[in-house]
Design an enzyme around this catalytic site. Structure first.
Site, PDB file in Angstrom:
ATOM      1  N   GLY A  36       0.835  -1.207   0.000  1.00  0.00           N
ATOM      2  CA  GLY A  36       0.000   0.000   0.000  1.00  0.00           C
ATOM      3  C   GLY A  36       0.866   1.252   0.000  1.00  0.00           C
ATOM      4  O   GLY A  36       0.680   2.171  -0.811  1.00  0.00           O
ATOM      5  N   HIS A  37       1.843   1.275   0.908  1.00  0.00           N
ATOM      6  CA  HIS A  37       2.763   2.418   0.957  1.00  0.00           C
ATOM      7  C   HIS A  37       3.526   2.552  -0.362  1.00  0.00           C
ATOM      8  O   HIS A  37       3.720   3.647  -0.874  1.00  0.00           O
ATOM      9  CB  HIS A  37       3.790   2.241   2.083  1.00  0.00           C
ATOM     10  CG  HIS A  37       3.201   2.156   3.461  1.00  0.00           C
ATOM     11  ND1 HIS A  37       3.274   1.025   4.231  1.00  0.00           N
ATOM     12  CD2 HIS A  37       2.555   3.071   4.219  1.00  0.00           C
ATOM     13  CE1 HIS A  37       2.700   1.228   5.400  1.00  0.00           C
ATOM     14  NE2 HIS A  37       2.246   2.462   5.430  1.00  0.00           N
ATOM     15  N   GLY A 147      -3.120   7.896   1.614  1.00  0.00           N
ATOM     16  CA  GLY A 147      -3.984   6.804   1.196  1.00  0.00           C
ATOM     17  C   GLY A 147      -5.428   7.027   1.621  1.00  0.00           C
ATOM     18  O   GLY A 147      -5.692   7.540   2.712  1.00  0.00           O
ATOM     19  N   LYS A 149      -7.123   4.674   2.469  1.00  0.00           N
ATOM     20  CA  LYS A 149      -7.264   3.725   3.589  1.00  0.00           C
ATOM     21  C   LYS A 149      -7.618   4.479   4.872  1.00  0.00           C
ATOM     22  O   LYS A 149      -8.435   4.031   5.670  1.00  0.00           O
ATOM     23  CB  LYS A 149      -5.954   2.955   3.757  1.00  0.00           C
ATOM     24  CG  LYS A 149      -5.755   2.269   5.089  1.00  0.00           C
ATOM     25  CD  LYS A 149      -6.466   0.966   5.104  1.00  0.00           C
ATOM     26  CE  LYS A 149      -6.499   0.246   6.437  1.00  0.00           C
ATOM     27  NZ  LYS A 149      -5.656   0.674   7.492  1.00  0.00           N
ATOM     28  N   SER A 186      -0.123  -1.953   8.363  1.00  0.00           N
ATOM     29  CA  SER A 186       1.002  -2.383   9.208  1.00  0.00           C
ATOM     30  C   SER A 186       0.474  -3.150  10.418  1.00  0.00           C
ATOM     31  O   SER A 186       1.147  -4.033  10.947  1.00  0.00           O
ATOM     32  CB  SER A 186       1.803  -1.169   9.677  1.00  0.00           C
ATOM     33  OG  SER A 186       2.136  -0.352   8.576  1.00  0.00           O
TER      34      SER A 186
HETATM   35  P1  AMP Z   1       0.804   4.731   7.908  1.00  0.00           P
HETATM   36  O1  AMP Z   1       2.223   4.306   7.803  1.00  0.00           O
HETATM   37  O2  AMP Z   1      -0.131   3.646   8.326  1.00  0.00           O
HETATM   38  O3  AMP Z   1       0.629   6.016   8.669  1.00  0.00           O
HETATM   39  O4  AMP Z   1       0.362   5.061   6.419  1.00  0.00           O
HETATM   40  C1  AMP Z   1       1.091   5.951   5.631  1.00  0.00           C
HETATM   41  C2  AMP Z   1       0.290   6.274   4.409  1.00  0.00           C
HETATM   42  O5  AMP Z   1       0.014   5.067   3.688  1.00  0.00           O
HETATM   43  C3  AMP Z   1      -1.084   6.892   4.746  1.00  0.00           C
HETATM   44  O6  AMP Z   1      -1.367   7.929   3.818  1.00  0.00           O
HETATM   45  C4  AMP Z   1      -2.013   5.733   4.586  1.00  0.00           C
HETATM   46  O7  AMP Z   1      -3.335   6.115   4.272  1.00  0.00           O
HETATM   47  C5  AMP Z   1      -1.367   4.973   3.443  1.00  0.00           C
HETATM   48  N1  AMP Z   1      -1.804   3.574   3.438  1.00  0.00           N
HETATM   49  C6  AMP Z   1      -1.864   2.728   4.487  1.00  0.00           C
HETATM   50  N2  AMP Z   1      -2.372   1.533   4.112  1.00  0.00           N
HETATM   51  C7  AMP Z   1      -2.641   1.628   2.785  1.00  0.00           C
HETATM   52  C8  AMP Z   1      -3.195   0.746   1.807  1.00  0.00           C
HETATM   53  N3  AMP Z   1      -3.578  -0.490   2.125  1.00  0.00           N
HETATM   54  N4  AMP Z   1      -3.320   1.193   0.533  1.00  0.00           N
HETATM   55  C9  AMP Z   1      -2.936   2.446   0.206  1.00  0.00           C
HETATM   56  N5  AMP Z   1      -2.413   3.338   1.072  1.00  0.00           N
HETATM   57  C10 AMP Z   1      -2.273   2.941   2.351  1.00  0.00           C
END
Ligand code: AMP
Length: 279
Positions: A36-37, A147, A149, A186
């Site tokens: 996703g990231h 995302g 998400k 994560s």
């Molecule tokens: P995080 O590390 O969880 O704070 O996420 C960092 C970025 O990745 C944020 O903008 C999230 O929305 C995005 N993100 C997390 N999971 C996904 C996913 N499954 N698909 C797309 N983007 C994601």
């Protein structure tokens, strides 16, 4: 890919990019990177000349009882993934660089922060907007990619950028999923094998709910059916399953003309999962 850990070193890098007349895309993350990231990095590469990813597990967006201490961390693995996705620079400040002693100014999130996550994690978006404001000031990106998400987060950040006249464009990216529909996260690493089998029911339940809402069926009954479906499957608790205006995040009970979003936060054992879909 260079890794920088001080604002001074970061400013030198961005000044060099600017001198060459190039644009910057920022992808903020908390690490423990998955596909996703990486999809955000790939999108960022199409939006600007240079891609900066940040990894910072932001303590101010976790409440004391939340999972800050056990949040998964793997900077070496993350750096390898970023580099092979074509990221140019990793901004990885420590907590003392981000919040030096005496720092006391914060950003107050707007109305989109109040419902849903705001009810269950009242301090969360204050931490998110403050750290994103700082990241934007540090990296000075032309665009920042987030995302869908974290759909409410994106709405809250759109309000901040709009209301504080921040000179950058926000871009929302679609949610990457496992084949069975589970949104990549994560936090999926916390799930036991048995919980992992149950987890896709969340996406199945909100997919069914979104289809009913799109077909004009009564919203409240459809929400109740979705809640029953996840609880029957073995989820421990529903924080919310809601249908909301996609811009303001205010709950709606009737379809109007504005775009709607189905959003959910549920507990599977000790793990809190979120997901959302257009309706
Ligand atoms: P995080 O590390 O969880 O704070 O996420 C960092 C970025 O990745 C944020 O903008 C999230 O929305 C995005 N993100 C997390 N999971 C996904 C996913 N499954 N698909 C797309 N983007 C994601």
């Amino acid at each position: 890919m260079k890794i920088v850990r001080t604002i001074k070193a970061l400013r030198k890098e961005t000044a060099d990019v600017r001198k060459d007349g190039e644009t910057i895309a920022l992808v903020p993350t908390m690490g423990a990177l998955h596909e996703g990231h990486i999809s955000l990095i790939k999108l960022a590469k199409r939006q600007a000349d240079r891609v900066v990813a940040s990894i910072f597990v932001n303590p101010t967006q976790f409440a004391p009882h939340e999972d800050l201490a056990r949040y998964p961390r793997d900077e070496a693995g993350d750096a390898a993934k970023l580099e092979s996705a074509g990221c140019d620079l990793l901004w990885a400040p420590g907590v003392a660089e981000m919040y030096p002693e005496g720092a006391s100014v914060t950003v107050k999130p707007g109305t989109a922060s109040l419902p849903l996550e705001g009810t269950f994690r009242p301090h969360h978006f204050g931490g998110v907007v403050t750290v994103c404001c700082k990241l934007f000031n540090q990296v000075t990106p032309d665009v920042a990619i987030f995302g869908e998400k974290d759909f409410q987060q994106l709405a809250v950040l759109r309000q901040m950028v709009r209301d504080l006249d921040m000179p950058l464009k926000l871009i929302g990216a679609p949610t990457k999923r496992e084949k069975d529909g589970l949104a990549l996260s994560s936090r999926n690493a916390y799930l036991s094998p048995q919980e992992r089998e149950i987890a896709p029911v969340l996406n199945a339940a909100i997919t069914e709910l979104a289809a009913k809402v799109a077909a004009g069926k009564p919203i409240e009954a459809a929400i109740e059916a979705a809640k029953k479906r996840v609880i029957d499957a073995g989820f421990a608790k529903v924080d919310y399953i809601a249908v909301a205006d996609a811009e303001t995040l205010k709950a709606v009970t009737q379809r109007g003309t504005k775009p709607l979003r189905v959003l959910a936060a549920v507990w599977l054992g000790k793990t809190r999962l979120i997901d959302n879909l257009p309706a």
